[in-house]
Design a protein around this motif. Structure first.
Motif, PDB file in Angstrom:
ATOM      1  N   LEU A 157      -3.650  -7.982 -17.398  1.00 22.44           N
ATOM      2  CA  LEU A 157      -2.705  -8.821 -16.566  1.00 22.44           C
ATOM      3  C   LEU A 157      -3.143 -10.250 -16.536  1.00 22.44           C
ATOM      4  O   LEU A 157      -2.465 -10.975 -16.317  1.00 22.44           O
ATOM      5  CB  LEU A 157      -3.078  -8.235 -15.349  1.00 22.44           C
ATOM      6  N   ALA A 158      -4.449 -10.615 -17.070  1.00 19.98           N
ATOM      7  CA  ALA A 158      -4.865 -12.027 -17.097  1.00 19.98           C
ATOM      8  C   ALA A 158      -3.981 -12.846 -17.728  1.00 19.98           C
ATOM      9  O   ALA A 158      -3.726 -14.154 -17.403  1.00 19.98           O
ATOM     10  CB  ALA A 158      -6.327 -12.050 -17.581  1.00 19.98           C
ATOM     11  N   ASP A 159      -3.177 -12.482 -19.028  1.00 18.31           N
ATOM     12  CA  ASP A 159      -2.713 -13.375 -19.654  1.00 18.31           C
ATOM     13  C   ASP A 159      -1.156 -12.612 -19.750  1.00 18.31           C
ATOM     14  O   ASP A 159      -0.502 -13.103 -20.937  1.00 18.31           O
ATOM     15  CB  ASP A 159      -3.327 -13.541 -21.096  1.00 18.31           C
ATOM     16  N   ALA A 160      -0.627 -12.056 -18.995  1.00 15.03           N
ATOM     17  CA  ALA A 160       0.604 -11.408 -19.126  1.00 15.03           C
ATOM     18  C   ALA A 160       1.365 -12.030 -18.003  1.00 15.03           C
ATOM     19  O   ALA A 160       0.977 -12.401 -16.970  1.00 15.03           O
ATOM     20  CB  ALA A 160       0.554 -10.054 -18.783  1.00 15.03           C
ATOM     21  N   GLU A 161       2.618 -11.849 -18.048  1.00 13.83           N
ATOM     22  CA  GLU A 161       3.759 -12.319 -17.056  1.00 13.83           C
ATOM     23  C   GLU A 161       3.685 -11.141 -15.878  1.00 13.83           C
ATOM     24  O   GLU A 161       4.124  -9.909 -16.307  1.00 13.83           O
ATOM     25  CB  GLU A 161       5.174 -12.249 -17.734  1.00 13.83           C
ATOM     26  N   VAL A 162       3.380 -11.361 -14.892  1.00 16.74           N
ATOM     27  CA  VAL A 162       3.189 -10.250 -13.769  1.00 16.74           C
ATOM     28  C   VAL A 162       4.098 -10.848 -12.501  1.00 16.74           C
ATOM     29  O   VAL A 162       3.940 -11.977 -12.000  1.00 16.74           O
ATOM     30  CB  VAL A 162       1.732 -10.355 -13.180  1.00 16.74           C
ATOM     31  N   ALA A 163       5.030  -9.827 -12.060  1.00 13.85           N
ATOM     32  CA  ALA A 163       5.656 -10.009 -10.726  1.00 13.85           C
ATOM     33  C   ALA A 163       4.902  -9.369  -9.714  1.00 13.85           C
ATOM     34  O   ALA A 163       4.683  -8.105  -9.639  1.00 13.85           O
ATOM     35  CB  ALA A 163       7.060  -9.257 -11.077  1.00 13.85           C
ATOM     36  N   ASP A 164       4.411 -10.095  -8.877  1.00 15.63           N
ATOM     37  CA  ASP A 164       3.732  -9.634  -7.615  1.00 15.63           C
ATOM     38  C   ASP A 164       4.833  -9.317  -6.662  1.00 15.63           C
ATOM     39  O   ASP A 164       5.764 -10.049  -6.080  1.00 15.63           O
ATOM     40  CB  ASP A 164       2.765 -10.842  -7.171  1.00 15.63           C
ATOM     41  N   VAL A 165       4.561  -8.352  -6.068  1.00 17.39           N
ATOM     42  CA  VAL A 165       5.655  -7.938  -4.881  1.00 17.39           C
ATOM     43  C   VAL A 165       4.904  -7.579  -3.534  1.00 17.39           C
ATOM     44  O   VAL A 165       4.182  -6.581  -3.639  1.00 17.39           O
ATOM     45  CB  VAL A 165       6.249  -6.307  -5.635  1.00 17.39           C
ATOM     46  N   PRO A 166       5.250  -8.293  -2.607  1.00 21.91           N
ATOM     47  CA  PRO A 166       4.620  -8.020  -1.191  1.00 21.91           C
ATOM     48  C   PRO A 166       4.935  -6.579  -0.546  1.00 21.91           C
ATOM     49  O   PRO A 166       5.997  -6.143  -0.488  1.00 21.91           O
ATOM     50  CB  PRO A 166       5.232  -9.121  -0.399  1.00 21.91           C
ATOM     51  N   CYS A 167       3.623  -6.020  -0.388  1.00 18.69           N
ATOM     52  CA  CYS A 167       3.666  -4.789   0.402  1.00 18.69           C
ATOM     53  C   CYS A 167       3.106  -4.524   1.671  1.00 18.69           C
ATOM     54  O   CYS A 167       2.563  -3.574   2.007  1.00 18.69           O
ATOM     55  CB  CYS A 167       3.074  -3.680  -0.801  1.00 18.69           C
ATOM     56  N   ASP A 168       3.084  -5.891   2.263  1.00 15.99           N
ATOM     57  CA  ASP A 168       2.503  -5.968   3.537  1.00 15.99           C
ATOM     58  C   ASP A 168       3.079  -4.894   4.506  1.00 15.99           C
ATOM     59  O   ASP A 168       4.506  -4.766   4.560  1.00 15.99           O
ATOM     60  CB  ASP A 168       2.515  -7.399   4.168  1.00 15.99           C
ATOM     61  N   GLY A 169       2.345  -4.288   5.381  1.00 16.13           N
ATOM     62  CA  GLY A 169       2.929  -3.260   6.201  1.00 16.13           C
ATOM     63  C   GLY A 169       3.197  -2.006   5.814  1.00 16.13           C
ATOM     64  O   GLY A 169       3.565  -0.998   6.296  1.00 16.13           O
ATOM     65  N   LEU A 170       2.893  -1.817   4.282  1.00 19.36           N
ATOM     66  CA  LEU A 170       3.142  -0.422   3.678  1.00 19.36           C
ATOM     67  C   LEU A 170       1.844   0.150   3.454  1.00 19.36           C
ATOM     68  O   LEU A 170       1.110   0.060   2.380  1.00 19.36           O
ATOM     69  CB  LEU A 170       3.997  -0.746   2.573  1.00 19.36           C
ATOM     70  N   GLY A 171       1.345   0.765   4.556  1.00 14.42           N
ATOM     71  CA  GLY A 171       0.001   1.445   4.264  1.00 14.42           C
ATOM     72  C   GLY A 171      -1.135   0.388   3.931  1.00 14.42           C
ATOM     73  O   GLY A 171      -0.944  -0.734   4.439  1.00 14.42           O
ATOM     74  N   SER A 172      -2.077   0.731   3.403  1.00 16.69           N
ATOM     75  CA  SER A 172      -3.209  -0.259   3.201  1.00 16.69           C
ATOM     76  C   SER A 172      -3.883  -0.012   1.594  1.00 16.69           C
ATOM     77  O   SER A 172      -4.015   1.342   1.080  1.00 16.69           O
ATOM     78  CB  SER A 172      -4.310   0.212   4.174  1.00 16.69           C
ATOM     79  N   PRO A 173      -4.320  -0.893   1.041  1.00 15.08           N
ATOM     80  CA  PRO A 173      -4.803  -0.874  -0.342  1.00 15.08           C
ATOM     81  C   PRO A 173      -6.370  -0.396  -0.270  1.00 15.08           C
ATOM     82  O   PRO A 173      -7.154  -0.478  -1.092  1.00 15.08           O
ATOM     83  CB  PRO A 173      -4.453  -2.219  -0.993  1.00 15.08           C
ATOM     84  N   ALA A 174      -6.971  -0.388   1.063  1.00 18.05           N
ATOM     85  CA  ALA A 174      -8.201   0.031   1.279  1.00 18.05           C
ATOM     86  C   ALA A 174      -8.677   1.005   0.142  1.00 18.05           C
ATOM     87  O   ALA A 174      -8.132   2.194   0.247  1.00 18.05           O
ATOM     88  CB  ALA A 174      -8.709   0.179   2.574  1.00 18.05           C
TER      89      ALA A 174
END
Length: 197
Positions: A157-174
């Motif tokens: 992902l460091a040198d790729a085109e990445v689309a970031d998608v906000p998932c706030d409020g959808l569970g937790s990534p913990a």
């Protein structure tokens, strides 16, 4: 075909036991993310196992996902990712999640899938911080074989085109690394909306 891959091959040495089978809210820890993925419109699902694979298969409901044995699991997450991508064959894309993140929501998986476009990857973010699930298109899946160590797809992902998608409020990534973090998550108020399960 779009595949789902759960990486869960590690020995959980910091946890001090078979982390994947640790009880969390009434069922083994690993079942939570697999169930979230099972509620997502994917064409195939794989769970990559390594250490204690037989015990995990016997002790957890894989919700129809195919178990994949990673013989080189001790080499790190990159080996697990390679095993999962190999199992997925010629999939056009794959959604990746980790087996020790029990509060990932089905809606987060769906949001990542819905955001597919021209980017080589789609990644969930929480409070602006990158997390899982992560979708890799074929162009990146073809490069997984060159990964090494415990970095997973991060190097791709460091040198790729990445689309970031906000998932706030959808569970937790913990994620769960120790019994203490498991207890903290167990006691937390974060839940998955029943309509998302």
């Amino acid at each position: 075909m779009i595949a789902g891959i759960v990486l869960a091959a590690g020995a959980g040495t910091r946890f001090g036991g078979i982390k994947q089978l640790a009880p969390f809210r009434g069922r083994p820890l690993i079942e939570h993310v697999i169930a979230a993925m099972a509620a997502t419109p994917l064409d195939a699902r794989y769970v990559v196992l390594g250490a204690n694979a037989a015990e995990i298969i016997a002790g957890a409901d894989l919700h129809g996902a195919e178990s994949v044995l990673c013989e080189e699991w001790a080499a790190g997450q990159s080996a697990s990712l390679r095993a999962g991508v190999e199992a997925a064959g010629d999939a056009e894309a794959a959604v990746i999640a980790l087996g020790d993140q029990p509060l990932l929501a089905p809606a987060a998986f769906r949001r990542v899938l819905d955001a597919r476009g021209s980017a080589a990857a789609v990644r969930a973010t929480y409070g602006g911080v990158p997390g899982h699930p992560v979708l890799l298109e074929r162009v990146l899946l073809d490069r997984v074989g060159g990964l090494a160590g415990d970095t997973g797809a991060r190097a791709l992902l460091a040198d790729a085109e990445v689309a970031d998608v906000p998932c706030d409020g959808l569970g937790s990534p913990a994620d769960v690394d120790t019994p203490e973090t498991l207890r903290e998550l167990e006691a937390s108020s974060t839940t998955i909306n029943p309509s998302d399960v």
